[in-house]
Every structure is written in structure tokens, then in C-alpha cells.
Design an enzyme around this catalytic site. Sequence first.
Site, PDB file in Angstrom:
ATOM      1  N   GLY A  93       0.871  -1.181   0.000  1.00 61.56           N
ATOM      2  CA  GLY A  93       0.000   0.000   0.000  1.00 61.56           C
ATOM      3  C   GLY A  93       0.903   1.224   0.000  1.00 61.56           C
ATOM      4  O   GLY A  93       1.869   1.296   0.765  1.00 61.56           O
ATOM      5  N   ALA A  94       0.578   2.197  -0.867  1.00 62.41           N
ATOM      6  CA  ALA A  94       1.495   3.319  -1.109  1.00 62.41           C
ATOM      7  C   ALA A  94       1.910   4.074   0.163  1.00 62.41           C
ATOM      8  O   ALA A  94       3.104   4.223   0.437  1.00 62.41           O
ATOM      9  CB  ALA A  94       0.886   4.251  -2.151  1.00 62.41           C
ATOM     10  N   ARG A 107      10.455  -1.256  -4.653  1.00 64.58           N
ATOM     11  CA  ARG A 107       9.252  -1.339  -5.515  1.00 64.58           C
ATOM     12  C   ARG A 107       9.196  -0.049  -6.334  1.00 64.58           C
ATOM     13  O   ARG A 107       9.414   1.026  -5.788  1.00 64.58           O
ATOM     14  CB  ARG A 107       7.955  -1.482  -4.693  1.00 64.58           C
ATOM     15  CG  ARG A 107       7.709  -2.908  -4.191  1.00 64.58           C
ATOM     16  CD  ARG A 107       6.317  -3.070  -3.618  1.00 64.58           C
ATOM     17  NE  ARG A 107       5.324  -3.457  -4.628  1.00 64.58           N
ATOM     18  CZ  ARG A 107       4.023  -3.567  -4.369  1.00 64.58           C
ATOM     19  NH1 ARG A 107       3.551  -3.301  -3.165  1.00 64.58           N
ATOM     20  NH2 ARG A 107       3.186  -3.937  -5.314  1.00 64.58           N
ATOM     21  N   ASP A 123      -1.585   4.735  -6.153  1.00 59.78           N
ATOM     22  CA  ASP A 123      -0.145   4.639  -5.900  1.00 59.78           C
ATOM     23  C   ASP A 123       0.583   5.853  -6.442  1.00 59.78           C
ATOM     24  O   ASP A 123       1.729   6.115  -6.091  1.00 59.78           O
ATOM     25  CB  ASP A 123       0.426   3.366  -6.528  1.00 59.78           C
ATOM     26  CG  ASP A 123       0.040   2.170  -5.688  1.00 59.78           C
ATOM     27  OD1 ASP A 123      -1.106   1.734  -5.801  1.00 59.78           O
ATOM     28  OD2 ASP A 123       0.871   1.732  -4.874  1.00 59.78           O
ATOM     29  N   ASN A 182      -3.178   2.800 -10.044  1.00 59.41           N
ATOM     30  CA  ASN A 182      -3.594   2.010  -8.879  1.00 59.41           C
ATOM     31  C   ASN A 182      -3.556   0.533  -9.256  1.00 59.41           C
ATOM     32  O   ASN A 182      -3.229   0.171 -10.401  1.00 59.41           O
ATOM     33  CB  ASN A 182      -4.994   2.443  -8.419  1.00 59.41           C
ATOM     34  CG  ASN A 182      -5.357   1.867  -7.057  1.00 59.41           C
ATOM     35  OD1 ASN A 182      -4.577   1.995  -6.101  1.00 59.41           O
ATOM     36  ND2 ASN A 182      -6.494   1.221  -6.947  1.00 59.41           N
ATOM     37  N   LYS A 183      -3.906  -0.296  -8.313  1.00 61.13           N
ATOM     38  CA  LYS A 183      -3.852  -1.751  -8.469  1.00 61.13           C
ATOM     39  C   LYS A 183      -4.475  -2.219  -9.783  1.00 61.13           C
ATOM     40  O   LYS A 183      -5.512  -1.713 -10.200  1.00 61.13           O
ATOM     41  CB  LYS A 183      -4.577  -2.374  -7.268  1.00 61.13           C
ATOM     42  CG  LYS A 183      -4.691  -3.880  -7.242  1.00 61.13           C
ATOM     43  CD  LYS A 183      -3.364  -4.592  -7.404  1.00 61.13           C
ATOM     44  CE  LYS A 183      -2.295  -4.156  -6.445  1.00 61.13           C
ATOM     45  NZ  LYS A 183      -0.941  -4.578  -6.825  1.00 61.13           N
TER      46      LYS A 183
HETATM   47  O1  MRU Z   1       0.456  -3.966  -4.581  1.00 57.09           O
HETATM   48  P1  MRU Z   1      -0.135  -3.223  -3.432  1.00 57.09           P
HETATM   49  O2  MRU Z   1      -0.974  -4.076  -2.535  1.00 57.09           O
HETATM   50  O3  MRU Z   1       0.912  -2.430  -2.682  1.00 57.09           O
HETATM   51  O4  MRU Z   1      -1.113  -2.179  -4.120  1.00 57.09           O
HETATM   52  C1  MRU Z   1      -1.819  -1.277  -3.312  1.00 57.09           C
HETATM   53  C2  MRU Z   1      -2.786  -0.442  -4.035  1.00 57.09           C
HETATM   54  O5  MRU Z   1      -2.905  -0.485  -5.232  1.00 57.09           O
HETATM   55  C3  MRU Z   1      -3.550   0.559  -3.211  1.00 57.09           C
HETATM   56  O6  MRU Z   1      -4.815   0.786  -3.749  1.00 57.09           O
HETATM   57  C4  MRU Z   1      -2.770   1.891  -3.194  1.00 57.09           C
HETATM   58  O7  MRU Z   1      -1.455   1.689  -2.776  1.00 57.09           O
HETATM   59  C5  MRU Z   1      -3.417   2.911  -2.334  1.00 57.09           C
HETATM   60  S1  MRU Z   1      -3.262   2.532  -0.626  1.00 57.09           S
HETATM   61  C6  MRU Z   1      -3.910   3.811   0.261  1.00 57.09           C
END
Ligand code: MRU
Length: 310
Positions: A45-46, A78, A213, A222-223
Site C-alpha cells: 500500500g502506497a 518497488r 499509488d 492504482n492496483k
Molecule cells: O500492490 P499493493 O498491494 O501495494 O497495491 C496497493 C494499491 O494499489 C492501493 O490501492 C494503493 O497503494 C493505495 S493505498 C492507500
Amino acid sequence: MKTIEWVDNSLKLIDQRKIPNELSYVYCTKYQDVIEAIDNMTVRGAPAIGVAAAFAMALADINGENLEKAAEDIKSSRPTAINLFWAVDRVYNSDNTLDEALKIYSEDVETNLAIGQYGSSIIDEGDTILTHCNAGALACTEYGTALGVIRSAFSEGKDINVICDETRPRGQGARLSVWELQEEGIPVKLIPDVASGYLMSLGKIDKVIIGADRVAKGGIVNKIGSLLVGLAANNFNIPFYVAAPFSTFDKDNSIFDTEIEERSQYEVTHYGGCRICPENTEVINPAFDIVPNNLITGIITEEGIIDPIK
Ligand code: MRU
């Protein structure tokens, strides 16, 4: 719930790989431990990886390591979430690495609370809200961005329902978002990723709120799967909001220049440890995608709801 804590000169992280089956912790005493935890997604998560990276810099300093090298190593853990680069640079350029990391930590909590308050204004009584991935307390230090908005609306007494999609291949929606919401008694249902378009077509989703992100010129990252959710929401005229703090903004660059992380083939070829496709299957596994501005209704920040960056 505290996703990240600084305890006795070590970084205590909830092991997010184990949730919902087990709530356990990983302790990092070296900056290299934090890099491993970011890379293997113990912490993800960012905002959370930004805060973890800030403490990684403090650990490097405490252990007398070369800070320039540490900064370079941490930045390579990352590639996509801008918070990681922002936090490392901020701590590197500070007078006191630990104080700065602690500051970034406490700002994250305040920021999420403010996002929650502004975001709650767009939630109506009786809304069913779809969220993708996990932009909750687990993706931050506490509270969350997209789930922070939902928490805030729920705590104001609004009658809301949440739909989480699974978020394959790593299942952040199913494993993490559903767990967080259940812990607080917020009504939640889980759907397969592929079901959101159909539910939208039936009028069963009123709003979409996701995290990011990176927010840059032209859109957000985003994801993986966020783009498909955005396209479906746009088709059915469903408001699509992104909740993100300014630490996620990369305002001078084009979103289309973001490096999209490609993760291991194993995440796709296996499910729960079992192979789900023939041996030697070639895989494409981008971890994120880009949602362009035309699909975004607004960005919920700690200073209010704004238009995407042109
Ligand atoms: O691969 P991840 O689990 O780190 O991806 C996270 C996401 O895509 C979240 O939606 C994003 O980081 C926002 S978290 C507030």
C-alpha cells in the site's frame, strides 16, 4: 489497529501476507529487512511503504550505514508508488532521520482522518460503495484513504454497504479489505473481480472509491483492475472517486511515464499454493494500471476534493 509501529529502535510490521488467517508481526532492525518486507509484501500500500521506507532510512542511520547507498537500495524495492521515493528523499534531506520518519508517520494518520472527513461528504444515506484492492488502515499507518472515507461515513451514522472485489492475483480486496471492514462491523460483501460490471448494470453500486499509488498529469495509477472498474463505472454513470494524500502526487510528470511493476509469474500460475494452469504457461503480470482523467469524478485529498491533474 496499527499497521506499522516504531518499537525499541525496530520497525514492527503487521505481516499482511498472513491476514486473514493469522495476525502476526515482522520486526525489522536493519534497513535491508525493510527492503525485504516491502519486496515480499509483508507491508504494502502506497502510504504504508512510504512510512516503512522512512523508518528504513532511520535504521540505516542508527546502524551507521552509508545513507546515500541506503536511499538508493530502498528506492529499488518497488517502483510504482511515489510515496516511497518521496519519503526516502524527505528523510535523506532532513537533519534528524528518526525524527523525520516519526513525523511522516504521524502526518499519515492526520492526513487520512482529513481525507475521511472530506470524502464522507460525497457519501449518501443508503449508498453501496465498491472498492478495489486495499486502501485501508493496512495500506497506511492507520485508518486508510478509500476505506478511511468509508470509516468516516459509517462513524457519522450513515447507513452504507461496501462491496469489495477480490483483487486477483494477490487478493488484497478479499483478504485485507473485507477483514478490516468486518473488524469494525461495517457491512461488507465480497464479489469476484469479474462481477462488478454486472452489478453496476443492475444499479446495485452507487459509488466507486479506490486509492492510488500515484496521481500525476493525465490520471492515476492504482492496483491492476482499477482501469476496468473505472471503464464500467463510466459506462453506467456511476461516480468514481480516488482517495489519495498529496504524498501520492507526482504533479510535474505524466502518469503515462510511471514505471508499472511487473510481479512474479507464480502469483498468476498458482492459487493457494496449487498450480492452476499448465506447466510452462507464459504469464503477463502487471501489478498496476492507469486510470485516465476522463474516468475520474474527483480526487479526495486532505485539503478537499479536487479535479484530476491536467
Ligand atoms: O500492490 P499493493 O498491494 O501495494 O497495491 C496497493 C494499491 O494499489 C492501493 O490501492 C494503493 O497503494 C493505495 S493505498 C492507500
